[in-house]
Motif scaffolding. Sequence first.
Motif, mmCIF file in Angstrom:
data_model
loop_
_atom_site.group_PDB
_atom_site.id
_atom_site.type_symbol
_atom_site.label_atom_id
_atom_site.label_comp_id
_atom_site.label_asym_id
_atom_site.label_seq_id
_atom_site.Cartn_x
_atom_site.Cartn_y
_atom_site.Cartn_z
ATOM 1 N N ILE A 122 27.655 38.164 43.788
ATOM 2 C CA ILE A 122 28.865 37.349 43.706
ATOM 3 C C ILE A 122 29.392 37.331 42.278
ATOM 4 C CG2 ILE A 122 27.638 35.188 43.284
ATOM 5 C CD1 ILE A 122 29.737 33.850 45.136
ATOM 6 N N GLY A 123 30.692 37.240 42.136
ATOM 7 C CA GLY A 123 31.314 37.171 40.822
ATOM 8 C C GLY A 123 32.364 36.080 40.788
ATOM 9 N N LEU A 124 32.262 35.200 39.799
ATOM 10 C CA LEU A 124 33.236 34.122 39.606
ATOM 11 C C LEU A 124 33.875 34.338 38.242
ATOM 12 C CD1 LEU A 124 30.966 31.165 40.746
ATOM 13 C CD2 LEU A 124 32.660 32.349 42.105
ATOM 14 N N THR A 125 35.062 34.919 38.217
ATOM 15 C CA THR A 125 35.714 35.242 36.952
ATOM 16 C C THR A 125 36.816 34.240 36.636
ATOM 17 O OG1 THR A 125 37.245 36.761 38.040
ATOM 18 C CG2 THR A 125 35.230 37.712 37.163
ATOM 19 N N ILE A 126 37.178 34.198 35.380
ATOM 20 C CA ILE A 126 38.193 33.265 34.898
ATOM 21 C C ILE A 126 39.319 34.041 34.232
ATOM 22 C CG2 ILE A 126 37.015 32.913 32.687
ATOM 23 C CD1 ILE A 126 38.674 30.070 34.513
ATOM 24 N N SER A 127 40.531 33.533 34.344
ATOM 25 C CA SER A 127 41.680 34.169 33.704
ATOM 26 C C SER A 127 41.661 33.884 32.206
ATOM 27 C CB SER A 127 42.987 33.623 34.267
ATOM 28 O OG SER A 127 43.119 33.948 35.611
ATOM 29 N N HIS A 152 34.096 38.506 45.231
ATOM 30 C CA HIS A 152 34.676 38.356 43.896
ATOM 31 C C HIS A 152 35.754 37.291 43.951
ATOM 32 C CE1 HIS A 152 37.424 39.658 40.523
ATOM 33 N NE2 HIS A 152 36.300 39.292 39.943
ATOM 34 N N PHE A 153 35.543 36.216 43.214
ATOM 35 C CA PHE A 153 36.474 35.094 43.202
ATOM 36 C C PHE A 153 37.049 34.939 41.800
ATOM 37 C CE2 PHE A 153 33.333 34.380 46.471
ATOM 38 C CZ PHE A 153 34.127 34.138 47.577
ATOM 39 N N HIS A 154 38.348 34.781 41.725
ATOM 40 C CA HIS A 154 39.052 34.712 40.450
ATOM 41 C C HIS A 154 39.666 33.317 40.294
ATOM 42 C CE1 HIS A 154 40.982 36.531 37.013
ATOM 43 N NE2 HIS A 154 42.068 35.861 37.339
ATOM 44 N N PHE A 155 39.400 32.666 39.159
ATOM 45 C CA PHE A 155 39.887 31.312 38.914
ATOM 46 C C PHE A 155 40.801 31.284 37.697
ATOM 47 C CE2 PHE A 155 35.891 30.911 41.122
ATOM 48 C CZ PHE A 155 36.185 29.984 42.098
ATOM 49 N N HIS A 156 41.730 30.334 37.716
ATOM 50 C CA HIS A 156 42.643 30.154 36.593
ATOM 51 C C HIS A 156 42.196 29.026 35.663
ATOM 52 C CE1 HIS A 156 45.501 33.004 38.185
ATOM 53 N NE2 HIS A 156 45.371 32.426 39.361
ATOM 54 N N TYR A 157 41.359 28.136 36.165
ATOM 55 C CA TYR A 157 40.924 26.973 35.384
ATOM 56 C C TYR A 157 39.404 26.949 35.270
ATOM 57 C CZ TYR A 157 45.667 25.567 36.456
ATOM 58 O OH TYR A 157 47.020 25.550 36.584
ATOM 59 N N PHE A 158 38.910 26.641 34.083
ATOM 60 C CA PHE A 158 37.472 26.571 33.857
ATOM 61 C C PHE A 158 36.815 25.536 34.767
ATOM 62 C CE2 PHE A 158 38.593 28.633 29.871
ATOM 63 C CZ PHE A 158 37.572 29.560 29.763
ATOM 64 N N TRP A 204 32.884 25.280 41.611
ATOM 65 C CA TRP A 204 32.370 26.122 42.689
ATOM 66 C C TRP A 204 31.093 26.851 42.304
ATOM 67 C CZ3 TRP A 204 33.323 25.052 47.324
ATOM 68 C CH2 TRP A 204 34.530 24.450 47.658
ATOM 69 N N PHE A 205 30.896 27.048 41.019
ATOM 70 C CA PHE A 205 29.676 27.699 40.555
ATOM 71 C C PHE A 205 28.451 26.830 40.833
ATOM 72 C CE2 PHE A 205 26.836 29.225 37.074
ATOM 73 C CZ PHE A 205 26.764 30.546 37.487
#
Length: 99
Positions: free
Chosen positions: A16-21, A37-43, A49-50
């Motif tokens: 799994i991957g949780l990336t941030i913009s 693969h999940f992409h987030f805009h806010y820390f 979710w992490f």
Amino acid sequence: MEAANRGAAEADGLSIGLTISLPFEEFNNDYVTPDLHFHFHYFFMRKFWFTYLAKAVVMMPGGFGTLDELFEILTLAQTRKMTSRFYSAVRHKLLERGH
């Protein structure tokens, strides 16, 4: 995180991957399972979710980043922003010690 993702990929496991913009540091991890693969805009949302579904969080000795992560998680537990069994247990331990 890439090392853990790579190990899972080499063992034919799911990763799994949780990336941030971030404007200048964003890159794709080639070892993450595409459907996970999940992409987030806010820390905050990434952190939420992490740890939300976690049964445990293991903190290893490190630098200031590790302490930052630990205190963010403890703050989420203490302010009751999360209500899972894990956070209930953390909150109970904090109150048990009088903090």
